[in-house]
Design a protein around this motif. Structure first.
Motif, PDB file in Angstrom:
ATOM      1  N   ILE A   1       0.842  -1.203   0.000  1.00 40.76           N
ATOM      2  CA  ILE A   1       0.000   0.000   0.000  1.00 40.76           C
ATOM      3  C   ILE A   1       0.875   1.249   0.000  1.00 40.76           C
ATOM      4  CG2 ILE A   1      -1.642   1.338   1.384  1.00 40.76           C
ATOM      5  CD1 ILE A   1      -2.719  -1.430   2.372  1.00 40.76           C
ATOM      6  N   ALA A   2       1.927   1.240   0.853  1.00 44.56           N
ATOM      7  CA  ALA A   2       2.833   2.392   0.917  1.00 44.56           C
ATOM      8  C   ALA A   2       3.524   2.611  -0.419  1.00 44.56           C
ATOM      9  CB  ALA A   2       3.858   2.180   2.030  1.00 44.56           C
ATOM     10  N   ALA A   3       3.954   1.524  -1.051  1.00 47.51           N
ATOM     11  CA  ALA A   3       4.623   1.645  -2.344  1.00 47.51           C
ATOM     12  C   ALA A   3       3.673   2.193  -3.400  1.00 47.51           C
ATOM     13  CB  ALA A   3       5.177   0.289  -2.778  1.00 47.51           C
ATOM     14  N   ALA A   4       2.441   1.743  -3.376  1.00 44.88           N
ATOM     15  CA  ALA A   4       1.461   2.234  -4.352  1.00 44.88           C
ATOM     16  C   ALA A   4       1.234   3.728  -4.188  1.00 44.88           C
ATOM     17  CB  ALA A   4       0.146   1.471  -4.196  1.00 44.88           C
ATOM     18  N   ILE A   5       1.183   4.185  -2.953  1.00 45.43           N
ATOM     19  CA  ILE A   5       1.019   5.617  -2.704  1.00 45.43           C
ATOM     20  C   ILE A   5       2.245   6.375  -3.195  1.00 45.43           C
ATOM     21  CG2 ILE A   5       0.901   7.351  -0.857  1.00 45.43           C
ATOM     22  CD1 ILE A   5      -0.891   5.355   0.677  1.00 45.43           C
ATOM     23  N   ALA A   6       3.430   5.855  -2.888  1.00 42.96           N
ATOM     24  CA  ALA A   6       4.664   6.572  -3.225  1.00 42.96           C
ATOM     25  C   ALA A   6       4.888   6.687  -4.728  1.00 42.96           C
ATOM     26  CB  ALA A   6       5.861   5.882  -2.568  1.00 42.96           C
ATOM     27  N   VAL A   7       4.506   5.685  -5.492  1.00 40.57           N
ATOM     28  CA  VAL A   7       4.799   5.728  -6.927  1.00 40.57           C
ATOM     29  C   VAL A   7       3.734   6.477  -7.712  1.00 40.57           C
ATOM     30  CG1 VAL A   7       6.115   3.580  -6.861  1.00 40.57           C
ATOM     31  CG2 VAL A   7       3.678   3.516  -7.441  1.00 40.57           C
ATOM     32  N   THR A   8       2.617   6.795  -7.093  1.00 41.93           N
ATOM     33  CA  THR A   8       1.538   7.460  -7.824  1.00 41.93           C
ATOM     34  C   THR A   8       1.444   8.944  -7.532  1.00 41.93           C
ATOM     35  OG1 THR A   8      -0.023   6.802  -6.075  1.00 41.93           O
ATOM     36  CG2 THR A   8       0.129   5.387  -8.029  1.00 41.93           C
ATOM     37  N   ARG A   9       2.446   9.505  -6.842  1.00 43.07           N
ATOM     38  CA  ARG A   9       2.383  10.926  -6.489  1.00 43.07           C
ATOM     39  C   ARG A   9       3.786  11.510  -6.369  1.00 43.07           C
ATOM     40  NH1 ARG A   9      -1.440  11.555  -3.060  1.00 43.07           N
ATOM     41  NH2 ARG A   9      -0.542  13.419  -2.176  1.00 43.07           N
ATOM     42  N   ARG A  10       3.866  12.827  -6.449  1.00 39.13           N
ATOM     43  CA  ARG A  10       5.167  13.494  -6.350  1.00 39.13           C
ATOM     44  C   ARG A  10       5.649  13.611  -4.916  1.00 39.13           C
ATOM     45  NH1 ARG A  10       5.114  19.110  -8.480  1.00 39.13           N
ATOM     46  NH2 ARG A  10       2.861  18.998  -8.097  1.00 39.13           N
ATOM     47  N   PHE A  11       4.774  13.491  -3.935  1.00 33.60           N
ATOM     48  CA  PHE A  11       5.178  13.606  -2.541  1.00 33.60           C
ATOM     49  C   PHE A  11       4.512  12.509  -1.739  1.00 33.60           C
ATOM     50  CE2 PHE A  11       4.099  15.311   1.754  1.00 33.60           C
ATOM     51  CZ  PHE A  11       5.371  15.219   2.277  1.00 33.60           C
ATOM     52  N   ALA A  12       5.300  11.822  -0.915  1.00 33.14           N
ATOM     53  CA  ALA A  12       4.754  10.766  -0.072  1.00 33.14           C
ATOM     54  C   ALA A  12       5.558  10.656   1.211  1.00 33.14           C
ATOM     55  CB  ALA A  12       4.759   9.423  -0.809  1.00 33.14           C
ATOM     56  N   VAL A  13       4.887  10.218   2.250  1.00 38.48           N
ATOM     57  CA  VAL A  13       5.518   9.923   3.530  1.00 38.48           C
ATOM     58  C   VAL A  13       5.267   8.460   3.847  1.00 38.48           C
ATOM     59  CG1 VAL A  13       5.557  10.392   6.005  1.00 38.48           C
ATOM     60  CG2 VAL A  13       5.143  12.266   4.404  1.00 38.48           C
ATOM     61  N   ILE A  14       6.337   7.732   4.140  1.00 38.26           N
ATOM     62  CA  ILE A  14       6.209   6.347   4.604  1.00 38.26           C
ATOM     63  C   ILE A  14       6.646   6.334   6.053  1.00 38.26           C
ATOM     64  CG2 ILE A  14       6.958   3.964   4.301  1.00 38.26           C
ATOM     65  CD1 ILE A  14       7.464   4.576   1.364  1.00 38.26           C
ATOM     66  N   SER A  15       5.673   6.149   6.942  1.00 40.47           N
ATOM     67  CA  SER A  15       5.932   6.225   8.382  1.00 40.47           C
ATOM     68  C   SER A  15       5.684   4.874   9.038  1.00 40.47           C
ATOM     69  CB  SER A  15       5.022   7.288   9.024  1.00 40.47           C
ATOM     70  OG  SER A  15       5.177   7.313  10.431  1.00 40.47           O
ATOM     71  N   GLY A  16       6.553   4.537   9.972  1.00 39.85           N
ATOM     72  CA  GLY A  16       6.392   3.284  10.705  1.00 39.85           C
ATOM     73  C   GLY A  16       7.459   3.162  11.767  1.00 39.85           C
ATOM     74  N   GLY A  17       7.209   2.337  12.738  1.00 39.82           N
ATOM     75  CA  GLY A  17       8.170   2.115  13.803  1.00 39.82           C
ATOM     76  C   GLY A  17       9.316   1.236  13.358  1.00 39.82           C
ATOM     77  N   PRO A  18      10.252   0.961  14.271  1.00 46.26           N
ATOM     78  CA  PRO A  18      11.399   0.111  13.931  1.00 46.26           C
ATOM     79  C   PRO A  18      10.940  -1.264  13.449  1.00 46.26           C
ATOM     80  CG  PRO A  18      11.758   1.214  16.031  1.00 46.26           C
ATOM     81  CD  PRO A  18      10.332   1.472  15.653  1.00 46.26           C
ATOM     82  N   GLY A  19      11.587  -1.744  12.400  1.00 40.80           N
ATOM     83  CA  GLY A  19      11.294  -3.089  11.917  1.00 40.80           C
ATOM     84  C   GLY A  19      10.050  -3.219  11.079  1.00 40.80           C
ATOM     85  N   THR A  20       9.430  -2.104  10.691  1.00 41.49           N
ATOM     86  CA  THR A  20       8.228  -2.201   9.858  1.00 41.49           C
ATOM     87  C   THR A  20       8.556  -2.229   8.373  1.00 41.49           C
ATOM     88  OG1 THR A  20       7.979   0.199  10.055  1.00 41.49           O
ATOM     89  CG2 THR A  20       6.671  -1.163  11.549  1.00 41.49           C
ATOM     90  N   GLY A  21       9.823  -2.021   8.012  1.00 45.21           N
ATOM     91  CA  GLY A  21      10.220  -2.196   6.624  1.00 45.21           C
ATOM     92  C   GLY A  21      10.186  -0.938   5.783  1.00 45.21           C
ATOM     93  N   LYS A  22      10.461   0.213   6.390  1.00 49.91           N
ATOM     94  CA  LYS A  22      10.440   1.465   5.611  1.00 49.91           C
ATOM     95  C   LYS A  22      11.481   1.438   4.495  1.00 49.91           C
ATOM     96  CE  LYS A  22      11.080   4.002   9.339  1.00 49.91           C
ATOM     97  NZ  LYS A  22      10.915   3.015  10.410  1.00 49.91           N
ATOM     98  N   THR A  23      12.702   1.029   4.824  1.00 53.28           N
ATOM     99  CA  THR A  23      13.755   1.047   3.810  1.00 53.28           C
ATOM    100  C   THR A  23      13.524  -0.035   2.763  1.00 53.28           C
ATOM    101  OG1 THR A  23      15.273   1.762   5.550  1.00 53.28           O
ATOM    102  CG2 THR A  23      16.234   1.125   3.460  1.00 53.28           C
ATOM    103  N   THR A  24      13.102  -1.206   3.183  1.00 51.11           N
ATOM    104  CA  THR A  24      12.783  -2.266   2.217  1.00 51.11           C
ATOM    105  C   THR A  24      11.722  -1.794   1.238  1.00 51.11           C
ATOM    106  OG1 THR A  24      13.316  -4.010   3.812  1.00 51.11           O
ATOM    107  CG2 THR A  24      11.883  -4.609   1.969  1.00 51.11           C
TER     108      THR A  24
END
Length: 626
Positions: free
Chosen positions: A167-190
């Protein structure tokens, strides 16, 4: 009789800078040195030093100002709101929004002039990236995106839970600005590595840059990107495609070409007239980015370029003024999406609409979420802290403000990854120093500085305060003394095995505020400083070359952001304290990978779970959050 601003400064109840700024305004505007305008100038300057972007005068009107930690009631009395606003409106050094004056009054909010401009610029730049209404780029090939998302995020039918990373990836690739937020180990960098792979698949010439607010965070991002590329390579993604994803991250200051000339307010080579040569910028640890730096970053970023912010919106805000990530993400409010965006996400196979929690607007016509909500993706599943993790349960309880659950978790003794120490009256529990000595005594005995740094990075003492018996200064001194008793520290200001933290940026030397290293005596008998570089290698330099630095057995929780340790001792003061907030405890606890020990009373834990950091700012409102 109330005290003057100068007397309050001498009593250390008012920062010297705030006092002198008030005097500067009073003299320049020809108003009374302790009158309404001077009081407002002192207040907004003092609060700015504490992290506020502005001050809402309505909250302070008719109250005693600058009471001090002891709650003394002899501070100056603020005027009633109407009188205060009238005095400011009549002052030539106070302007309306857009005015080039030292102070700007916007409604009942008072700003230092340049901070009003920073906030307005950030709001305008982000709003522009979120147009049209929900920021979805036009001309999207939904079939191609859905195919790539399916390859990068294959369906996992384990528990029926939505794939929040997809879901986060879909949001990030469909817009010029996106925030991917999550705690440690949730896979932000992956997640962001897969986003970059997808974007490069669609546009092989895409120019990508990676940045973070500190050298330490940049080094971790470099390492994480490399690890993430390795993971998806194992999943069969083309190696040539992955090779085009850069791994080397740099600090935002270096990215912008910080020149730091004396007497300037931070000179950068990159700006609106000399923009960054990038098509996509990823910024990690975005919670640490303050408002002025975000304003300068956005000014230097081409309007057509994508911006992806990674971070944990529940962590502490930046040390300097502002809470940019928190403001963008609604200050902890639930995230809902417009019906149009829900339809897009469903078309891309990200998740069925019900799983995304469609807002009431989709059902009963209630107010729709602001455009900023459409830019935010929350990663909700931690791969590090499973269902049986005490650290994960404690972090969730603290973040939810559930004081009873937090106290129970720490007091039950049933979680192998949690432990508790209680203050001895008003004194630090000696067990804290015992814990630290056990962790750090092995560091100077390592066979080489590389191994010593590895040992050092396994554990750390974190504290809420800087000064006082429960602050990092006292903790570092006591830990060093204990290690000296054990024959593991030579004493003095510099000795073999001493961990150090740099406290000022030094671009000539290439060391930055927050960088942690180790002093080590080589075979020639000379002490040298050793630091881990972004690519994992060791860098050594003479002790004489070091920028200002302090011992680093113990760090403030603020300084620990961007770091992770196997074991953490979190030291809170024996009585409730404004700095010991929910965000601070959450941040401190989640620095630990495998074990955390908390030094705190029940009363302090309960207070911390209730106390939230609130920074004076209108950015969230400017972005549409009510």
């Amino acid at each position: 009789m109330s005290l003057s601003l100068h007397t309050l400064m001498e009593a250390r109840r008012l920062p010297a800078l705030a006092c002198y700024f008030a005097r500067f305004v009073a003299r320049g505007a020809a108003v009374a040195a302790d009158g309404p305008v001077a009081l407002a100038a002192a207040l907004v300057s003092a609060r700015n030093l504490e992290g506020d972007v502005c001050v809402d005068l309505a909250e302070h009107a008719g109250t005693r100002l600058f009471p001090g930690e002891d709650g003394a009631a002899d501070g100056p009395m603020a005027p009633l709101l109407d009188d205060w606003l009238a005095a400011l409106a009549a002052c030539t050094w106070v302007g309306a929004p857009e005015a080039a004056t030292p102070l700007v009054l916007d409604g009942t909010r008072l700003y230092l002039g340049k901070y009003w401009r920073f906030e307005a610029d950030v709001a305008a730049a982000l709003s522009a990236r979120m147009r049209p209404a929900i920021g979805i780029e036009t001309g999207l090939d939904r079939a191609a995106l859905a195919d790539w998302l399916g390859r990068l995020f294959p369906a996992d039918a384990d528990d029926g839970e939505p794939d929040w990373q997809r879901i986060a990836a879909a949001i990030a690739v469909t817009r010029r600005f996106a925030v991917i937020s999550g705690g440690p180990g949730t896979g932000k960098t992956t997640t962001v590595v897969k986003v970059l792979a997808l974007l490069l698949a669609l546009d092989p010439e895409l120019r990508i840059a990676l940045a973070a607010p500190t050298g330490k965070a940049a080094a971790r991002l470099t390492e994480s990107i490399g690890t993430g590329k390795g993971r998806i390579a194992a999943g069969g993604i083309d190696g040539a495609l992955l090779a085009r994803i850069p791994e080397q991250a740099e600090t935002i200051h270096r990215l912008l070409g910080f020149m730091g000339h004396a007497g300037t307010d931070g000179a950068f080579r990159r700006n609106a007239d000399n923009p960054l040569p990038v098509d996509c910028l990823v910024v990690d640890e975005a919670s640490m980015v303050d408002l002025p730096l975000m304003a300068r970053l956005l000014a230097a970023l081409p309007g057509s370029a994508r911006l992806v912010l990674l971070g944990d919106r529940d962590q502490l805000a930046s040390v300097e003024a502002g809470n940019v990530l928190g403001d963008i993400t609604g200050l902890g409010r639930p995230i809902h999406y417009h019906a149009e965006q829900l339809t897009l996400l469903a078309d891309l196979g990200a998740a069925p609409l019900p799983a995304l929690g469609a807002p009431a607007a989709a059902v009963d016509g209630a107010a729709e979420p602001p455009p900023a909500a459409a830019a935010v993706a929350l990663l909700r599943k931690s791969w590090r802290f499973g269902a049986d993790s005490g650290i994960g349960a404690l972090a969730r309880a603290v973040n939810a403000g559930d004081a009873d659950a937090a106290v129970t978790l720490l007091g039950a003794g049933a979680q192998s990854d949690l432990a508790r120490l209680l203050p001895v009256g008003d004194a630090l529990n000696p067990g804290c120093i015992d814990w630290a000595a056990a962790q750090f005594a092995k560091v100077p005995d390592a066979a080489a500085p590389e191994l010593a740094l590895t040992l050092l990075e396994q554990a750390r003492v974190l504290a809420a305060l800087h000064r006082g018996p429960f602050g990092v200064e006292a903790l570092n001194a006591r830990i060093a003394a204990r290690l000296g008793e054990l024959g593991k520290a030579d004493g003095g200001e510099a000795y073999h095995g001493l961990p150090i933290m740099v406290t000022a940026n030094d671009y000539e030397v290439g060391l930055f505020n927050g960088d942690v290293g180790l002093l080590w005596r080589g075979a020639d008998g000379r002490l040298a400083a050793h630091f881990r570089t972004a690519d994992g290698t060791l860098r050594s330099l003479s002790v004489r070359q070091l920028p200002p630095h302090v011992p680093a057995y113990a760090l403030t929780v603020h300084k620990s952001q961007g770091s992770e340790f196997d074991r953490v001792l979190l030291v809170l003061p024996p009585e409730p304290h404004p700095l010991a907030s929910r965000e601070l405890v959450y941040t401190g606890v989640t620095r630990a990978r495998s074990h955390v020990t908390v030094h705190a009373t029940d009363a302090v834990l309960r207070y911390a779970c209730r106390a939230r950091v609130k920074r004076g700012s209108a950015l969230a409102e400017r972005l549409g959050w009510a």
